[in-house]
Enzyme design. Structure first.
Site, PDB file in Angstrom:
ATOM      1  N   ASP A  84       1.184  -1.085  -0.184  1.00  0.00           N
ATOM      2  CA  ASP A  84      -0.027   0.190   0.514  1.00  0.00           C
ATOM      3  C   ASP A  84       1.318   1.521   0.168  1.00  0.00           C
ATOM      4  OD1 ASP A  84      -2.980   0.790   0.388  1.00  0.00           O
ATOM      5  OD2 ASP A  84      -2.023   2.273   1.654  1.00  0.00           O
ATOM      6  N   ASN A  87      -3.492  13.339  -5.435  1.00  0.00           N
ATOM      7  CA  ASN A  87      -3.692  13.961  -5.344  1.00  0.00           C
ATOM      8  C   ASN A  87      -4.397  15.443  -5.057  1.00  0.00           C
ATOM      9  OD1 ASN A  87      -4.367  11.349  -7.646  1.00  0.00           O
ATOM     10  ND2 ASN A  87      -5.228  10.384  -5.893  1.00  0.00           N
ATOM     11  N   HIS A 128      -5.360  14.383  -9.850  1.00  0.00           N
ATOM     12  CA  HIS A 128      -5.372  13.557 -10.164  1.00  0.00           C
ATOM     13  C   HIS A 128      -4.894  12.328 -11.334  1.00  0.00           C
ATOM     14  CE1 HIS A 128      -8.342  12.218  -6.995  1.00  0.00           C
ATOM     15  NE2 HIS A 128      -8.639  13.338  -7.173  1.00  0.00           N
ATOM     16  N   ASP A 139      -2.214   9.468 -11.088  1.00  0.00           N
ATOM     17  CA  ASP A 139      -1.709   8.414 -11.746  1.00  0.00           C
ATOM     18  C   ASP A 139      -1.118   7.448 -12.234  1.00  0.00           C
ATOM     19  OD1 ASP A 139      -5.452   8.027 -11.644  1.00  0.00           O
ATOM     20  OD2 ASP A 139      -5.731   9.065 -13.523  1.00  0.00           O
ATOM     21  N   ASP A 160      -4.580   2.630  -4.537  1.00  0.00           N
ATOM     22  CA  ASP A 160      -3.021   2.392  -4.415  1.00  0.00           C
ATOM     23  C   ASP A 160      -2.346   1.284  -3.601  1.00  0.00           C
ATOM     24  OD1 ASP A 160      -4.174   3.276  -2.252  1.00  0.00           O
ATOM     25  OD2 ASP A 160      -2.661   4.706  -1.608  1.00  0.00           O
ATOM     26  N   ARG A 202      15.432  -5.703  -2.747  1.00  0.00           N
ATOM     27  CA  ARG A 202      15.129  -5.174  -4.469  1.00  0.00           C
ATOM     28  C   ARG A 202      14.750  -4.117  -5.137  1.00  0.00           C
ATOM     29  NH1 ARG A 202      14.117  -9.950  -6.794  1.00  0.00           N
ATOM     30  NH2 ARG A 202      14.092  -9.093  -8.919  1.00  0.00           N
TER      31      ARG A 202
END
Length: 279
Positions: free
Chosen positions: A157, A165, A170, A174, A200, A220
Site C-alpha cells: 500500500d 491527488n 488525479h 495516475d 493505491d 530489491r
C-alpha cells in the site's frame, strides 16, 4: 471435450499430427466413395483446428494440403471434366472457401483473446486485476506448479498517495500509480504474479519464496523504488506485509487478510516499512 481442447492447445506436435491424420482420413474417404459424393466441407475440421489453436503459417499449410488432397482424390476417383481447367478451378474455389473460413476464425480468436485480456487487466496500470489474480491464485493452489514450495503473498500500500491527488491532481496520481506498477513488474520474476487490487493497493504472489527470499525481494523493491524518483518527486513511499505460506489457504480472502494485517503493522510502526511473517 475439455481434455481434447487442452491437448490441442498445449501440444503442438500432437495437434499437427491430428490435423494431418484428419486430412488423410477425409482424403481416403473421398477416394473410396468416388467423385459423386462431396466431402470438401469436412476438410474444414482440420483447417478450423489449425486456425483456432495454431499459427497462421500452419493454417496456410493446412489449407494447401487439404486443397491438394481433395484435388488428388478427385483425379484418382476418375472424375471426367469437359474442360481440362475445370478441376483446377474447383480446387482454387475450395482454397478460397477454406481461406475465408480460416480468416474469420483467426479474427474471432484474436478478438476473443483481446477481450479476455482486457477483462483480466487493470485499465490504468495494465497489471492483472483482481479477477485475474483470483484465477491464478486458485490455479496455483490446485497444484498447477510442480513440487512443494513456500509461497509468499505480499500486499503493498502506498504511503502519502492521497496527498499527491490533493496537491497535484488525479492525473499526476495516475502517473504515480503507473510508474509504481512498472517498478513492481521490474523486480518480479517471470514466475511471480503481480496485480492491482484497487486504488493505491497492490498484491503479489511470490513463488518458491522463504523468509530469506522475501527479505531479498523487499530489498530489491526498495532499491528499485528509490531509483524511480517517486519518493523524491512526490514524497510517496510504501508499506508492505508479506505472509509466507507452506500451503496457500483455500480462500483467497484469508490469504490477503493475513498479508493485509502485516501491512497495517508496518503502517503502525511508522510506515515505509515491511513486516514479514511465516504462516
Amino acid at each position: 471435450m475439455k481434455i481434447l481442447e487442452k491437448l490441442l492447445s498445449t501440444h503442438a506436435l500432437l495437434r499437427r499430427m491430428i490435423i494431418l491424420l484428419i486430412i488423410f482420413i477425409w482424403g481416403w474417404i473421398d477416394i473410396v466413395t468416388g467423385y459423386e459424393y462431396s466431402f470438401a466441407v469436412f476438410y474444414l475440421v482440420p483447417i478450423s483446428i489449425a486456425a483456432w489453436f495454431d499459427n497462421k503459417k500452419v493454417t496456410i499449410i493446412t489449407i494447401l494440403v487439404s486443397g491438394l488432397t481433395w484435388l488428388y482424390a478427385d483425379f484418382i476417383s476418375g472424375h471426367q471434366y469437359k474442360h481440362i481447367a475445370a478441376p483446377y478451378w474447383n480446387a482454387i474455389a475450395r482454397l478460397g472457401f477454406f481461406s475465408v473460413v480460416a480468416f474469420l476464425l483467426i479474427k474471432v480468436r484474436e478478438n476473443l483473446t483481446a477481450m479476455t485480456r482486457m477483462a483480466m487487466q487493470d485499465n490504468l496500470t495494465t497489471l492483472n486485476n483482481t479477477r485475474a489474480f483470483a484465477i491464478q491464485y486458485q490455479q496455483l493452489r490446485e497444484g498447477k506448479i510442480r513440487g512443494r514450495q513456500k509461497i509468499a503473498v505480499a500486499l503493498i500500500d502506498m504511503d502519502g498517495f492521497k496527498a499527491v491527488n490533493d496537491q497535484h491532481g488525479h492525473s499526476k496520481g495516475d502517473d504515480v500509480l503507473i510508474t509504481f506498477a512498472q517498478v513492481l513488474k521490474s523486480v518480479a520474476r517471470s514466475s511471480d504474479i503481480v496485480a492491482r487490487m484497487g486504488g493505491d493497493e497492490f498484491i503479489m504472489l511470490l513463488k518458491d519464496t522463504d523468509q530469506k527470499g522475501a527479505e531479498v525481494f523487499e530489498t530489491r523493491l526498495r532499491e528499485a523504488f528509490l531509483m524511480s524518483g517517486l519518493k523524491r518527486q512526490y514524497g510517496v513511499d510504501f508499506s508492505m506485509g508479506i505472509r509466507i505460506f507452506d500451503e496457500l489457504p483455500k480462500n483467497l480472502d484469508d490469504a490477503t487478510h493475513q498479508a493485509d494485517q502485516l501491512m497495517y503493522q508496518s503502517k503502525a510502526h511508522g510506515k515505509s516499512q515491511t513486516t514479514i511473517c511465516m504462516a
